[in-house]
Enzyme design. Structure first.
Site, PDB file in Angstrom:
ATOM      1  N   ARG C 270      36.118  23.198   8.244  1.00  0.00           N
ATOM      2  CA  ARG C 270      37.098  23.884   7.404  1.00  0.00           C
ATOM      3  C   ARG C 270      37.427  25.257   7.965  1.00  0.00           C
ATOM      4  NH1 ARG C 270      40.532  23.350   2.784  1.00  0.00           N
ATOM      5  NH2 ARG C 270      40.974  25.477   2.140  1.00  0.00           N
ATOM      6  N   GLU C 365       9.499  15.292 -15.960  1.00  0.00           N
ATOM      7  CA  GLU C 365       8.208  15.392 -15.251  1.00  0.00           C
ATOM      8  C   GLU C 365       7.671  16.811 -15.302  1.00  0.00           C
ATOM      9  OE1 GLU C 365       6.667  12.827 -13.267  1.00  0.00           O
ATOM     10  OE2 GLU C 365       8.275  11.440 -12.782  1.00  0.00           O
ATOM     11  N   SER C 368      10.578  23.152 -15.532  1.00  0.00           N
ATOM     12  CA  SER C 368      10.182  24.274 -14.673  1.00  0.00           C
ATOM     13  C   SER C 368       9.355  25.281 -15.460  1.00  0.00           C
ATOM     14  CB  SER C 368      11.422  24.953 -14.108  1.00  0.00           C
ATOM     15  OG  SER C 368      12.064  24.101 -13.206  1.00  0.00           O
TER      16      SER C 368
END
Lengths: 347, 256, 403
Positions: C270, C365, C368
Site C-alpha cells: 500500500r 478460560e 485477564s
C-alpha cells in the site's frame, strides 16, 4: 560441410513448432561466429516438406528421417536417431528448442554422447570458442552462467528469448534422408490416445490475461433491450463489454480476469477476480481494459512481464505500471486491436 | 511392485534467494522436499495402495537431507536411502543420473522410478529422462495420471498441443506434474516411524561405481537486473491506427 | 538449553499448518459469515488424528508430546480461532482432564473414543450465573443409590450441540463449609434422557464455531461416571483449565502471527505519501510491537509445554502465557486493522475477524482480570500450589508410543 552446429527441429504431427526456427536462428549465428555451418535435424513421417523449410531459416544442411515409426514422438527412438547423426557429424554444439520433447531429448542425448546439457537458456555468448549460456534458476529469481566443458555442448533455447529469423525464400536445398535407428518393434512405448487442448485457460497458469474493470460498462452507444431497469441495463452493458474482452482473449489464447470493482458490481464471477483478495497472477502479458489500477488490483498482477493499459482517464494509476498505454475508450480500441492480432497471429 | 522415488532437498519456494559473494543464500528459509517430488511420493504411495509392494525414497546430498527423506517416510514410504559422497557436491544432472541409476540397480528388482517434474533450485527438468536413459528404461514424462498393471504402465500426459495417453512396459521411469493429485500430509503415525528410522547412507564406494565426471560448470550467479519500466502511450489518429501500432509493439516484446 | 524445535516437532507443525491453510483457510470466511461450523471440520480433524495428538497410543492417541499440542494450536488459530477452540475443549479441558483424573476403566470407556475422534467432547463448567465465580455454580448432582441425578444449565459451552460427551461439574455437597469443596465432576454422555441443548448465535466472534447451552433435567448417570472423588470437582476443574488455557495461549500466539504476517503483506503493497506505508515509522512501530508480542508469547507457551512434558506443575506459567498472549493478540488485531485502514474494517480482509475472535479469548478460560489476581497471588505468597492427588502425566516417548 563443416557442421559446427546441429539443431533439432521439433515438430508435432507434421507441423514445425515456430520456436524451432528461433533455435535454428541461434544455431546460424553461432555457426557463423565459429566459422562453420549449421545443420538441422528433423524426424517424423511425411516430413520432407517441413525439412525443406529449414533451409529458408538458415540451415546449410538438413537431415531428416521419415518413417511410420517416427510419426508419433517417442523419446527413445528419437534420441537414438539424433545421437547417431550427432556422432556422425561431430558438431561442437547441439541445440534443441525448449519444448516438452526438445528438453528431454537434449538430456537423453547428453547421456548417449557422454556430455553435458544446459536446458532452457535465455542468452548465449561465445567465450574463447566455448558457449557461455545464461539460465534462469530458482524460478527466475537468479540467473546462472553455465558452460559445458565437453563436446558436443548440448543446449536448449527458451521460447521467445531469441529472435525468430526472417525466412529467406531464396535459400533452398535438398534435405538428406537418413534411416530411423530403432524399429517400431523395439520401441518401448506407444501413444494410444491423443486429444487436442480445448476449453479455457486457467487464470493462474495463463501466459496471457485480458482483464476488464468498471469501465467495461460505460459504452454509451449501446442500447439495452426493452424493460430493463438501470442496474440491469448496466450489467447488460458490462456483459457486452466483457464480450469484447473475451474476443480479444480468444484470439490471444488468453484467460479472462476482472478487477474487484467489476466483480462487486456483478459483471463477472468472483473466481475471475485478480487482486490482493482475488487471484495473484504473473503472466507474460496482462492487458487491463477499463481498470484504473487500485492498489488492491495491482498487487494481484504487478509482476506481469508486460502490462498494457487501456483507459479513458489519462491519470489512472495503472499507466505508471504499463509498458504500453492507450488513453481512449476500450470499446473503440478493442475491436480493431482484436482484428490486428488476428491478422498478425495467423501468419 | 517395487517403487523408488528420487527426491531432492531444496530451499522453500517462498525463500528470498540472492547471490552474495558468488554463493546462493536463502536467509532463514527452511530446506524442504522439492515440491514436485511430494507429488512423486504421493503417486508412488497411490500405486502401492493399488498393487502392494515397497516404496523407497532416495536422495543425494549431505546429512541434512535426511530431513527431506524423513518426510517421505512420514508420508508412508517404507524405506529411505541417503547417498552421500563429497565427490558429488558439484555433480551436474548427467552425473546425478548415473548415480541414481546405480542406486536403482543396487536396490534391485525395481519396477517403477518416480521423479517430480523438476527441482525448483536448478530448474533443469532433465534428470528423470537422463536416469531412464542410463538404465535403458523408457521414460514417461510429465504424467498427470498413472495406471499400472503387473507388467505395464499407462500415463496421461500433457504436451504443448494437448493430452496424450502413453503406454509402456515395466520397468519404467515416470516424472509427474501437479495434476496427479494433492500430496497427502505426513500422518502422525508416519512421523513417529520416521523419527525412529535410521537411514542408511551409501557412498560411491558402496555403489561400486567410478566417480562420475561433471561436464557442466556454473562459474557465475547473478541477481537479475532491476528493470525500470519505460511507459509508452501509443499515439494515433484513429482507433485502427492505435490498435495496429499497439499490436506491433506487443508482438515486439515477444510475449505472445 | 536447546530452544530449537526437534525435526519431529517441525513435521507436526508443518502437517497441521498445511491442513489448516489448504483445507480451512479458503472457506472459513464463508462459514464465519453464516455463523455456522463447517461440517467437515470435526470429522477431518478426527481423521487426521489431530483430536488425539498428545495422548498415548494405547489410549487411542497419537503419542506426541504437549509441545506438539501447543504447536498444533498455534497453526490452527493462525487460520481461525474456531479450529483451536475445538482443541481447547476436546483435548485441553476434557480429554487431558480424563487423562489426569479418570480411572483406567473410565479411560477405556471415554478417553479412548475421544482420542480417536470417534466421540467429540466438551467442558461444562460455566453457567448463566457463574463464570469467574466458579464456586457459585448452581447445578446439582444428587446421589441416589448407585446413580447421581443431575440438574442444571451450562452456558457458553463450545461444541455444545456437536459433542457426544461433556465433563459436567455440579454440586454434590450443598452443606460443605467451603463451597469449593462441594463440587464434583461427571462425564455425561449427551444422548441421555433429560438433556436438551441448543446453539447460541449472535456472538461477536468465533462465529464459524459452535457455542451453545446444555440443560440437564433429572439426568441419571451411574456413579461410575463420576471422575475423581466427591468434592474434588473444583480441583479437577482447575487442573483442566491448566491445559485448556495452555491451548488458548498457544492459539493466541498463532493469532498474533497471523496479524503480523497480514500487516507486513499489506504495508508493503500500500503506498501513501509517496512510498509504501511499510516505510512509515508509525506503521513500523505497530509491526515491531507485534513481533515483540509474538516472540514473547511463543516462548511463554513453549516453556509451559516443556514443563508439562517434564511432569512439573505449571499452573502459574500457563496462566501467565494465556494472559499475555490473549491480551497481546487483541492489541495486535486492533493494530492490524489500523494498518489496513478502511480496508481492515471490511471483511474482505481477515483482520477484522481476527479482532472479533481475539476478544473471546480474553474472557474465557479465565478472564485477564482473574489471571492478574492469580499472578499477584503467587508473587505475594497468597497463593500456593499444593500437590494434587493426581498430576498430569509427564511425557514419555517410549511408553506413550507403545500399543
Amino acid at each position: 560441410m563443416n557442421n559446427k552446429v546441429l539443431v533439432y527441429i521439433d515438430q508435432f504431427h507434421g507441423e514445425v513448432l515456430p520456436i524451432s526456427w528461433e533455435t535454428l536462428g541461434v544455431g546460424r549465428k553461432l555457426a557463423d561466429e565459429l566459422g562453420g555451418d549449421v545443420a538441422a535435424v528433423i524426424a517424423g513421417q511425411d516430413i520432407k516438406g517441413a525439412a525443406e523449410q529449414a533451409f529458408k531459416y538458415g540451415a546449410s544442411q538438413v537431415y531428416y528421417a521419415d518413417d511410420p515409426s517416427l510419426a508419433e514422438y517417442r523419446p527413445e527412438p528419437f534420441t537414438s536417431l539424433i545421437s547417431k547423426i550427432t556422432q556422425d557429424q561431430s558438431p561442437e554444439i547441439l541445440l534443441f528448442p525448449t519444448t516438452t520433447r526438445g528438453r528431454e531429448l537434449a538430456g537423453m542425448c547428453a547421456i548417449d554422447l557422454e556430455s553435458g546439457v544446459l536446458p532452457d537458456v535465455t542468452a548465449i555468448e561465445l567465450q574463447d570458442g566455448r558457449v557461455l549460456a545464461t539460465r534462469p534458476v530458482y524460478a527466475g529469481k537468479l540467473l546462472a552462467k553455465a558452460f559445458c566443458d565437453s563436446a558436443p555442448q548440448i543446449i536448449t533455447t527458451r521460447g521467445r528469448a531469441f529472435d525468430k529469423p526472417e525466412p529467406d525464400p531464396s535459400l533452398t536445398g535438398e534435405p538428406i534422408l537418413v534411416d530411423a535407428v530403432i524399429a517400431e518393434a523395439d520401441t518401448q512405448t506407444k501413444v494410444v490416445e491423443y486429444a487436442e487442448t480445448v476449453g479455457g485457460v486457467s487464470l493462474t497458469d495463463a501466459a496471457v490475461i485480458v482483464s476488464g474493470g468498471r469501465g467495461v460498462s460505460n459504452n454509451p452507444n449501446l442500447t439495452p433491450p426493452e424493460g430493463m431497469d438501470e442496474k440491469q441495463a448496466e450489467i447488460w452493458r458490462a456483459q457486452q463489454g466483457f464480450k469484447m474482452v473475451a474476443e480479444l482473449a480468444s484470439v490471444l489464447n488468453a484467460a479472462i480476469g476482472a478487477s474487484r470493482a467489476a466483480v462487486d458490481a456483478g459483471y463477472i464471477p468472483y473466481d475471475q477476480q485478480v487482486g490482493q483478495t482475488g487471484k495473484v497472477v504473473s503472466p507474460d502479458l496482462y492487458i487491463a481494459c477499463g481498470i484504473s489500477g487500485a492498489i488492491q488490483h495491482l498487487a494481484g498482477m504487478r509482476t506481469s512481464k508486460i502490462i498494457v493499459a487501456i483507459n479513458r482517464d489519462s491519470d489512472a494509476p495503472i499507466f505508471k505500471l504499463a509498458r504500453f498505454g492507450v488513453v481512449g475508450d476500450l470499446y473503440q480500441i478493442l475491436p480493431p486491436l482484436t482484428e490486428a492480432f488476428r491478422e498478425r497471429l495467423s501468419k | 511392485m517395487n517403487i523408488v522415488v528420487c527426491i531432492k532437498q531444496v530451499p522453500d519456494s517462498a525463500a528470498k534467494v540472492a547471490v552474495q559473494d558468488g554463493q546462493v543464500t536463502w536467509g532463514e528459509a527452511p530446506l524442504v522436499m522439492n515440491p514436485w517430488d511430494e507429488y512423486a511420493v504421493e503417486t508412488a504411495l497411490t500405486v502401492q495402495e493399488d498393487h502392494g509392494g515397497d516404496v523407497t525414497v532416495v536422495s543425494i546430498g549431505k546429512e541434512g537431507v535426511e530431513e527431506a527423506l524423513k518426510i517421505g517416510l512420514a508420508m508412508g514410504s517404507n524405506n529411505a536411502i541417503l547417498i552421500s559422497d563429497p565427490a558429488l557436491e558439484a555433480a551436474d544432472s548427467q552425473a546425478v543420473a548415473r548415480v541414481l541409476a546405480a542406486v536403482i540397480q543396487k536396490i534391485g528388482d525395481v519396477d517403477i522410478v518416480f521423479f517430480g517434474k523438476q527441482a525448483i533450485d536448478g530448474d533443469m527438468g532433465v534428470t528423470a529422462a537422463q536416469t531412464a536413459r542410463v538404465l535403458g528404461w523408457p521414460i514417461l514424462s510429465l504424467a498427470s495420471s498413472v495406471e499400472t498393471s503387473s507388467d505395464g504402465i499407462r500415463v496421461e500426459r500433457t504436451v504443448e498441443e494437448g493430452r496424450q495417453v502413453v503406454e509402456g512396459k515395466l520397468p519404467a521411469v515416470v516424472s509427474v506434474v501437479k495434476d496427479i493429485g494433492e500430496p497427502r500430509y505426513p500422518s502422525f503415525m508416519g512421523i513417529r516411524k520416521a523419527n525412529r528410522a535410521t537411514i542408511p547412507v551409501w557412498t560411491l564406494g558402496d555403489l561400486g561405481i567410478e566417480e562420475p565426471i561433471s561436464k557442466v560448470h556454473w562459474p557465475e550467479l547473478q541477481n537479475p537486473p532491476v528493470q525500470e519500466i519505460a511507459n509508452e502511450i501509443i499515439p494515433g489518429d484513429s482507433p485502427e491506427e492505435i490498435a495496429n501500432t499497439l499490436a506491433d509493439k506487443i508482438l515486439g516484446e515477444k510475449v505472445l | 538449553m536447546d530452544f530449537n524445535l526437534t525435526n519431529e516437532h517441525q513435521m507436526v507443525q508443518g502437517m497441521v499448518r498445511d491442513f489448516a491453510q489448504k483445507e480451512i483457510a479458503p472457506i472459513i470466511k464463508e462459514f464465519d459469515r453464516k455463523q455456522e461450523m463447517a461440517p467437515f471440520v470435526l470429522p477431518r480433524m478426527a481423521e487426521l488424528g489431530i483430536l488425539g495428538i498428545c495422548l498415548p497410543v494405547r489410549y487411542g492417541g497419537q503419542g506426541m508430546d504437549y509441545i506438539a499440542l501447543g504447536l498444533a494450536c498455534e497453526e490452527l488459530e493462525a487460520v481461525d480461532s474456531t479450529l483451536r477452540v475445538v482443541m481447547s475443549v476436546h483435548i485441553g479441558l476434557n480429554s487431558l482432564g480424563l487423562f489426569q483424573w479418570a480411572t483406567e476403566d473410565q479411560k477405556e470407556r471415554f478417553l479412548v473414543p475421544q482420542a480417536k475422534g470417534d466421540k467429540i467432547s466438551g467442558f461444562g463448567l460455566t453457567e448463566p450465573g457463574a463464570g469467574s465465580d466458579v464456586a457459585a455454580m448452581r447445578s446439582t448432582a444428587q446421589r441416589d443409590g448407585d446413580d447421581y441425578v443431575i440438574n442444571g444449565e451450562k452456558m457458553w459451552i463450545s461444541l455444545a450441540t456437536k459433542a457426544h460427551h461433556v465433563l459436567w461439574f455440579a454440586r454434590t455437597n450443598p452443606e460443605a463449609k467451603d463451597p469449593h469443596d462441594g463440587l464434583s465432576a461427571f462425564l455425561v454422555e449427551l444422548d441421555r434422557a433429560g438433556i436438551t441443548r441448543g446453539d447460541i448465535h449472535g456472538k461477536l466472534g468465533v462465529r464459524a464455531g459452535s457455542t451453545g447451552w446444555i440443560s440437564c433435567q433429572d439426568v441419571r448417570v451411574s456413579h461410575l461416571n463420576r471422575i475423581g472423588e466427591e468434592g474434588e470437582g473444583f480441583k479437577i476443574a482447575m487442573s483442566c483449565l491448566d491445559n485448556g488455557r495452555y491451548t488458548v495461549a498457544a492459539g493466541a500466539t498463532g493469532l498474533i502471527r497471523a496479524c503480523l504476517d497480514e500487516s507486513i503483506k499489506y504495508a508493503k503493497e500500500r503506498p501513501a505519501f509517496g512510498r509504501q506505508i511499510s516505510k512509515l515509522q508509525l506503521i513500523q512501530q505497530k509491526i515491531a510491537h507485534m513481533v515483540q508480542s509474538y516472540d514473547a508469547a511463543r516462548l511463554l507457551y513453549l516453556q509451559a509445554g516443556w514443563m508439562k512434558n517434564q511432569g512439573m506443575r505449571n499452573s502459574r506459567q500457563t496462566s501467565l502465557a494465556k494472559w499475555f498472549a490473549t491480551d497481546a493478540s487483541f492489541e495486535a488485531a486492533s493494530q492490524a486493522i489500523q494498518i489496513h485502514g478502511a480496508y481492515g474494517y471490511s471483511d474482505e480482509y481477515n483482520v477484522e475477524r481476527y479482532l472479533r475472535n481475539s476478544k473471546g479469548a480474553v474472557i474465557y478460560e479465565g478472564t485477564s482480570e482473574i489471571h492478574q489476581l492469580v499472578q499477584a497471588g503467587y508473587a505475594l505468597g497468597y497463593r500456593q500450589d499444593a500437590p494434587l492427588r493426581n498430576e498430569l502425566p509427564p511425557y514419555n516417548e517410549q511408553t506413550w508410543r507403545e500399543n
